[in-house]
Design a protein around this motif. Structure first.
Motif, short mmCIF file in Angstrom:
data_model
loop_
_atom_site.label_atom_id
_atom_site.label_comp_id
_atom_site.label_asym_id
_atom_site.label_seq_id
_atom_site.Cartn_x
_atom_site.Cartn_y
_atom_site.Cartn_z
N CYS A 221 34.49 26.23 73.36
CA CYS A 221 35.02 26.14 71.99
C CYS A 221 36.37 26.82 71.85
N GLY A 222 37.22 26.71 72.84
CA GLY A 222 38.53 27.33 72.73
C GLY A 222 39.65 26.35 72.50
N GLY A 223 39.32 25.07 72.26
CA GLY A 223 40.36 24.06 72.11
C GLY A 223 40.77 23.85 70.67
N THR A 224 41.46 22.73 70.45
CA THR A 224 41.98 22.42 69.12
C THR A 224 40.92 21.81 68.21
N GLY A 225 39.98 21.07 68.78
CA GLY A 225 38.96 20.44 67.96
C GLY A 225 37.86 21.40 67.56
N LEU A 226 37.18 21.08 66.47
CA LEU A 226 36.08 21.90 65.98
C LEU A 226 34.80 21.53 66.71
N PHE A 227 34.08 22.54 67.16
CA PHE A 227 32.79 22.33 67.81
C PHE A 227 31.69 22.57 66.78
N SER A 228 30.88 21.55 66.52
CA SER A 228 29.72 21.68 65.64
C SER A 228 28.47 21.61 66.51
N VAL A 229 27.75 22.70 66.58
CA VAL A 229 26.60 22.81 67.47
C VAL A 229 25.33 22.95 66.64
N THR A 230 24.37 22.09 66.91
CA THR A 230 23.04 22.20 66.32
C THR A 230 22.11 22.73 67.39
N VAL A 231 21.66 23.95 67.21
CA VAL A 231 20.75 24.58 68.18
C VAL A 231 19.32 24.21 67.79
N LEU A 232 18.64 23.55 68.69
CA LEU A 232 17.27 23.09 68.43
C LEU A 232 16.31 23.97 69.21
N HIS A 233 15.64 24.87 68.50
CA HIS A 233 14.67 25.75 69.14
C HIS A 233 13.33 25.02 69.20
N LEU A 234 12.90 24.69 70.42
CA LEU A 234 11.70 23.90 70.63
C LEU A 234 10.52 24.83 70.90
N ILE A 235 9.49 24.71 70.08
CA ILE A 235 8.29 25.54 70.20
C ILE A 235 7.09 24.62 70.33
N ASP B 117 11.18 13.06 70.51
CA ASP B 117 11.46 12.31 69.29
C ASP B 117 12.25 13.16 68.31
N ASP B 118 11.93 14.46 68.22
CA ASP B 118 12.71 15.35 67.36
C ASP B 118 14.15 15.45 67.84
N ILE B 119 14.34 15.56 69.15
CA ILE B 119 15.69 15.68 69.71
C ILE B 119 16.50 14.42 69.42
N CYS B 120 15.91 13.27 69.67
CA CYS B 120 16.62 12.01 69.45
C CYS B 120 16.90 11.77 67.97
N SER B 121 15.95 12.14 67.11
CA SER B 121 16.15 11.94 65.67
C SER B 121 17.30 12.79 65.15
N ILE B 122 17.34 14.06 65.57
CA ILE B 122 18.42 14.94 65.11
C ILE B 122 19.76 14.49 65.68
N ALA B 123 19.75 14.03 66.93
CA ALA B 123 20.99 13.53 67.53
C ALA B 123 21.53 12.33 66.75
N MET B 124 20.63 11.46 66.28
CA MET B 124 21.07 10.32 65.48
C MET B 124 21.56 10.75 64.11
N ASP B 125 20.82 11.65 63.48
CA ASP B 125 21.21 12.10 62.13
C ASP B 125 22.55 12.83 62.15
N LYS B 126 22.78 13.63 63.18
CA LYS B 126 24.02 14.40 63.29
C LYS B 126 25.16 13.60 63.92
N SER C 21 27.44 13.64 70.04
CA SER C 21 27.99 13.00 71.23
C SER C 21 27.39 13.55 72.52
N LEU C 22 26.71 14.69 72.43
CA LEU C 22 26.17 15.30 73.65
C LEU C 22 24.93 16.12 73.30
N VAL C 23 23.89 15.97 74.13
CA VAL C 23 22.69 16.79 74.06
C VAL C 23 22.61 17.61 75.34
#
Length: 805
Positions: free
Chosen positions: A488-502, A562-571, A574-576
Motif C-alpha cells: 500500500c505504498g503506491g498512488t492508488g488506494l488500497f481497500s482491504v476487506t479482512v475476512l476472519h473465518l471461524i 461461499d462467504d468468500i465468493c459472495s463478499i468478493a462479488m459484493d465488494k 480484484s484479488l482474494v
C-alpha cells in the motif's frame, strides 16, 4: 402382566420375568445342561443385536438411496418398516418387550437431540432478523393453521375444536431442527437463501412451540372430564398443569438464562468448562423433562426450551454440544426406526376419515405455507423466481420432530393408528420430494454465471484496488499485515476487506458479521476482537492510502468458500488472498501445523472465485530483513517475480509492480525464456548496457519460440514487459533455460536471495520450461514454481505468493 397399549377395546399384554435377565452367563455354562440356551432371553445381548441390525440396515439402505438424492431419514423409516412386528413379525429379535426397552433409550436420545438443537440456536437472531422475516414466519404458521382446522373438523367424529387444532398444528408448524438438517444435507447453510430460511424458520418454530404448548395443556384438560369440571369451577392458575408450566417458563427466563449468561461471561477468557457446570445443566435438563411428563406437556419442547436457555457458541454451548453429540448422532436413527416400528399395518382402513382426509388436509396446508413463503419472498426481496420456489419448498419440509410428536400422542391414544400411518406417509413423501426439487431449483454457483470476473491486469495502474484477505489463526494476521505493508505504498488506494473465518461450532446458524468502526468492538469470539483492533491500528498507521473493513464469518469449513465468493462479488474485489494450509515453526522452520480443511477451502476458491486468487505462504520468520517496514529502517524489502509468460504470470507481475511503488520495496523481475538453440536466444534480446548484464530487455518477444503460446498471449506478455522496462526502480533480468532442470536450478538459487517471491500458478504456454516438474509437485494449488520453492530440497527462506488470474 402389564398392558402396553389399548387398541380398539383390547389390551396387548407382555410378560416380564423378575428379576430380569440382563447379562448372559455365556454358552459355556450351558454345554453340560439339558436346558435350551436362548441368548435373546437376556436384555444386553438382545439390545446389542438390535442396535447392530438397525445400524447395518439403515446404512445399507442409505448407500443405495443417496444415489438418487434421498436423505438418511428415508432409510431409517424403511428400516423400521422392515423390522416392524406387524409386517414381518419382527423375528425373534424385535419382540414387543424388547422394543419397549429400545424405544426408551431412543426417546432419551431424542430428548438430548432437541436439547442440543436448542443450545445451537442464538436467540439474538430473532432480534436481528427484521420485520419482514418475522412477518413471513408468523404468517407461514398462522394462516395454514386457520385454514387447516376447519378441514380437520369436516367429517371427523371429534367435536372438540381443540383436538382438530392440535392435528392442524402438526402440519402448519415450522420445525427449526428439521430445516437445519435439510440445509446441512444440501450444503446451503451459508448461502443467502439458507440464512433467510433459518431466520424465518426460527421465528416460525418459536411460534409453533407456543401454540403447541397451549394446545397440549388445553387438550389434556378437555379430554379429562374431572379436570375439565374442576377447571371450570376454579381460577385459571389453580389448574396444576398450567401453574407448573407457567412456573417453569418463569424459572427458565428469570433464573436459568441469566445465570448461564453470567457463567459464560466468566468463562469467556478461554477457561475450560468444568464438569460441575456441565452436570448442573444436564441435571436441570432431566429434571425439566420429568416435569414435562408430570404435567402432560410434550417433552421434546421442554428439552428444546432448556436448550434455548444455554448461551450458544463457545465456551459453554460448545461444551454442552460436545458432550451430547455422540448420543444424538448415533441414537437418533434408532429413534426414527423405532417410530416406524410402532406403525400397526394390520389396522383396517375401510376408507376411514383419518387415512383419507389427513393427506388431503396436509397437502392443502403445505400448499398454503408454500404460497405464503413464495409470494412474500418474491415481493420483499425480488430475487430470481427459482430462489422463491426453493424458499417455499424448504419451509414446507417435515421430519423427525413432527414424527416424534405424532408418535408420542399415538402412544397416549390421542392420535389413532390410521392417522398415525397417514402422517408417516406424508412425512416420508415430503422428505423425499423436497430435497430433490430444491437441488433442481437452486444452486449457489448459479450466481457466478455471467458475472464478469475481476482481475488486476484489467485495472488502471493508478486506480483503487479492492482486496479480500482471509485469516484463520493469529499467525495469519501478522502474515497479511506484512504483505499489505509492502503493497500500500503506491498512488492508488488500497481497500482491504479482512475476512476472519471461524469454524461453526455448537451453533446451527452461520453468521456474517460486518464490524463498524464507529461502534465499540463487541464480539462473541475474543480472537476476532483482536483481529479487529490490529487491523484498525494498521489502517491508522497508513491513513490516506489504505481502508480496512473487518468481517467475521462463522460457517462450516466446507461452506466457507461461499462467504468468500459472495463478499468478493459484493465488494467487486480484484484479488482474494488465502493463507497456505501449512505453517512453519519459528524455531527451526519445520512444519508445525497442517490443516487439510484449509487446503480444501483454498482449492475450492481457486476453482470458484469471481476474481483473481493468491495463496500466501509465510516464511517471514526466516528472513533477515523482517523489520524492513519499521519507521527507522532503511533496509529494502526484496521482492522477486519469476515470469515465464501467460495470464497468471501477468497477474503476478501486475501486483508486484504496484508493490514496487513503495519506497522501501526492491523489485526484481526474472524473465525465463525457452529457446531451441543459443543462437535464437541471442537474436531474441539485446543488452541495454554492454557492461551491465542485469539490465536486459526484450527486442522482439514475439520471435521467441514458446510452445503452445498463442499470438494474443505473446502480445500481452510483450506489453506488460515493456511497461516494466519503463520503470527505473524495477530490476529486470532475463535468463535462457533450455529445459526444466535449468529452470529448477534458477528458481532454487533465488529462494535464498529474496524475502518474497511472487509467481503465477499456471504456465501452460511455456510447457518446455517446466516439463516433468509437475510429476514432483506435492501441492498443485501452489503451481509448479511455488511448490518448487516451498519444497525442502530448495532450502529456501523466502515467503511465496502464488497468483492465479
Amino acid at each position: 402382566m402389564e398392558p402396553l397399549k389399548q387398541r380398539g377395546g383390547e389390551y396387548v399384554y407382555t410378560r416380564f420375568v423378575l428379576p430380569p435377565k440382563i447379562n448372559s452367563p455365556g454358552m459355556a455354562s450351558y454345554l453340560n445342561r439339558t436346558s435350551h440356551f436362548n441368548l435373546l432371553e437376556y436384555g444386553v445381548p438382545t439390545l446389542e443385536i438390535q442396535l447392530v441390525s438397525i445400524f447395518c440396515i439403515t446404512q445399507v439402505l442409505h448407500l443405495i438411496l443417496r444415489k438418487i438424492g434421498l436423505p438418511p431419514l428415508v432409510s431409517q423409516i424403511l428400516a423400521g418398516v422392515i423390522f416392524n412386528p406387524s409386517l414381518f413379525g419382527g423375528g425373534s429379535i424385535f419382540t414387543p418387550a424388547s422394543i419397549r426397552l429400545l424405544g426408551l433409550l431412543s426417546i432419551l436420545a431424542f430428548q438430548f437431540f432437541m436439547f442440543q438443537s436448542g443450545v445451537k440456536i442464538k436467540l439474538g437472531m430473532v432480534r436481528d432478523t427484521g420485520m419482514k422475516v418475522i412477518f413471513i414466519g408468523f404468517l407461514s404458521v398462522v394462516l395454514p393453521l386457520l385454514l387447516g382446522t376447519p378441514v380437520f373438523m369436516i367429517g371427523s367424529g371429534k367435536h372438540s375444536i381443540v383436538h382438530n387444532m392440535f392435528d392442524a398444528t402438526i402440519y402448519s408448524m415450522t420445525s427449526f431442527p428439521v430445516i437445519v438438517q435439510l440445509l446441512s444435507d444440501l450444503q446451503l447453510q451459508s448461502t443467502s437463501l439458507g440464512r433467510l430460511v433459518l431466520s424465518t424458520a426460527l421465528v416460525g418454530d418459536l411460534l409453533s412451540i407456543t401454540i403447541f404448548s397451549v394446545l397440549t395443556l388445553t387438550l389434556s384438560i378437555v379430554t379429562d372430564p374431572a379436570r375439565l369440571a374442576a377447571f371450570k369451577r376454579e381460577p385459571f392458575f389453580d389448574e396444576p398443569a398450567i401453574f407448573a408450566y407457567s412456573c417453569f417458563l418463569v424459572f427458565v427466563a428469570v433464573f436459568v438464562r441469566p445465570m448461564l449468561k453470567l457463567l459464560k461471561a466468566k468463562l469467556k477468557d478461554g477457561k475450560h468448562v468444568e464438569d460441575v457446570y456441565a452436570y448442573f445443566v444436564i441435571a436441570l435438563f432431566l429434571a425439566c423433562s420429568f416435569l414435562a411428563n408430570y404435567i402432560g406437556e410434550v417433552v421434546v419442547f421442554v428439552a428444546f426450551i432448556i436448550g434455548l436457555a444455554v448461551p450458544s457458541g463457545p465456551p459453554l454451548g460448545s461444551a454442552m454440544v460436545e458432550k451430547f453429540e455422540a448420543i444424538s448422532h448415533y441414537m437418533l436413527p434408532v429413534f426414527v426406526t423405532t417410530c416406524a416400528m410402532r406403525v400397526n399395518l394390520h389396522v383396517p382402513f375401510n376408507g376411514s376419515y383419518s387415512f383419507l382426509l389427513i393427506p388431503c388436509a396436509a397437502l392443502l396446508m403445505a400448499a398454503t405455507k408454500f404460497m405464503i413463503c413464495f409470494s412474500c419472498h418474491s415481493y420483499f426481496w425480488k430475487l430470481p423466481i427459482n430462489d422463491s420456489y426453493a424458499f417455499g419448498l424448504i419451509m414446507c419440509t417435515k421430519g423427525v420432530v413432527e414424527m416424534a410428536i405424532y408418535t408420542f400422542h399415538n402412544d397416549d391414544d390421542i392420535v389413532e393408528d390410521d392417522a398415525f400411518i397417514s402422517t408417516m406417509i406424508v412425512i416420508l413423501i415430503l422428505h423425499c420430494a423436497i430435497p430433490i426439487f430444491v437441488k433442481i431449483l437452486y444452486s449457489p454457483e448459479k450466481r457466478y454465471a455471467g458475472y464478469r470476473k475481476n482481475n488486476l491486469a484489467d485495472l488502471d495502474p493508478d486506480s483503487d484496488l479492492q482486496i479480500i484477505s482471509c485469516v484463520h489463526v493469529p499467525k495469519d494476521v501478522t502474515t497479511v499485515l506484512r504483505l499489505l505493508d509492502g503493497a500500500c505504498g503506491g498512488t492508488g488506494l488500497f481497500s482491504v476487506t479482512v475476512l476472519h473465518l471461524i469454524k461453526l461450532v455448537a451453533q446451527s446458524t452461520p453468521q456474517l458479521i460486518f464490524h463498524r468502526k464507529e461502534r465499540v468492538v463487541l464480539c462473541d469470539y475474543p480472537y476476532s476482537e483482536n483481529v479487529i483492533r490490529m487491523f484498525n491500528e494498521f489502517e491508522q498507521q497508513n491513513s490516506g492510502g489504505l481502508l480496512v473493513d473487518v468481517v467475521t464469518a462463522v460457517a462450516p469449513t466446507t461452506l466457507m468458500y461461499d462467504d468468500i465468493c459472495s463478499i468478493a462479488m459484493d465488494k467487486q474485489a480484484s484479488l482474494v488472498i488465502l493463507p497456505f494450509h501449512q505453517r512453519e515453526s519459528e524455531l527451526d522452520g519445520a512444519v508445525e501445523s497442517e490443516d487439510y480443511t484449509v487446503r480444501d477451502l483454498n482449492c475450492r476458491i481457486l476453482d470458484k472465485a469471481p476474481c483473481s486468487t493468491a495463496i500466501l505462504v509465510d516464511r517471514y520468520h526466516n528472513t533477515k530483513n523482517s523489520s524492513a517496514f519499521q519507521e527507522d529502517s532503511l533496509v529494502a524489502y526484496k521482492i522477486a517475480v519469476i515470469f515465464l509468460g501467460g495470464r497468471d504470470d501477468r497477474e503476478a507481475l501486475t501486483l508486484a509492480v504496484r508493490m514496487a511503488q513503495h519506497a522501501k520495496v526492491s523489485l526484481t523481475v526474472m524473465h525465463l525464456v525457452a529457446v531451441n538453440h543459443q543462437e535464437d536466444a541471442q537474436d531474441a534480446y539485446t543488452h541495454r548496457d554492454e557492461g551491465d548484464t542485469n539490465h536486459l530487455f526484450e527486442k522482439d518477444l514475439g520471435s521467441v519460440k514458446k510452445p503452445g503460446n498463442n499470438k494474443e498471449d505473446s502480445l500481452q506478455d510483450k506489453k506488460i514487459l515493456e511497461m516494466v522496462h519503463e520503470k527505473d526502480y524495477i530490476l529486470y533480468n532475463k535468463e535462457v533455460a533450455t529445459d526444466a532442470t535449468m529452470t529448477a536450478s534458477i528458481v532454487r538459487s533465488m529462494a535464498k536471495e529474496y524475502e518474497l517471491i511472487i509467481v503465477g500458478r499456471r504456465h501452460d504456454s511455456v510447457a518446455s520450461l517446466t516439463a516433468g516438474l509437475e510429476e514432483w509437485c506435492e501441492f498443485p494449488e501452489l503451481g509448479i514454481l511455488g511448490d518448487l520453492i516451498w519444497s525442502k530440497d530448495s532450502h529456501g527462506t523466502c515467503s511465496i505468493l502464488v497468483v492465479q488470474q
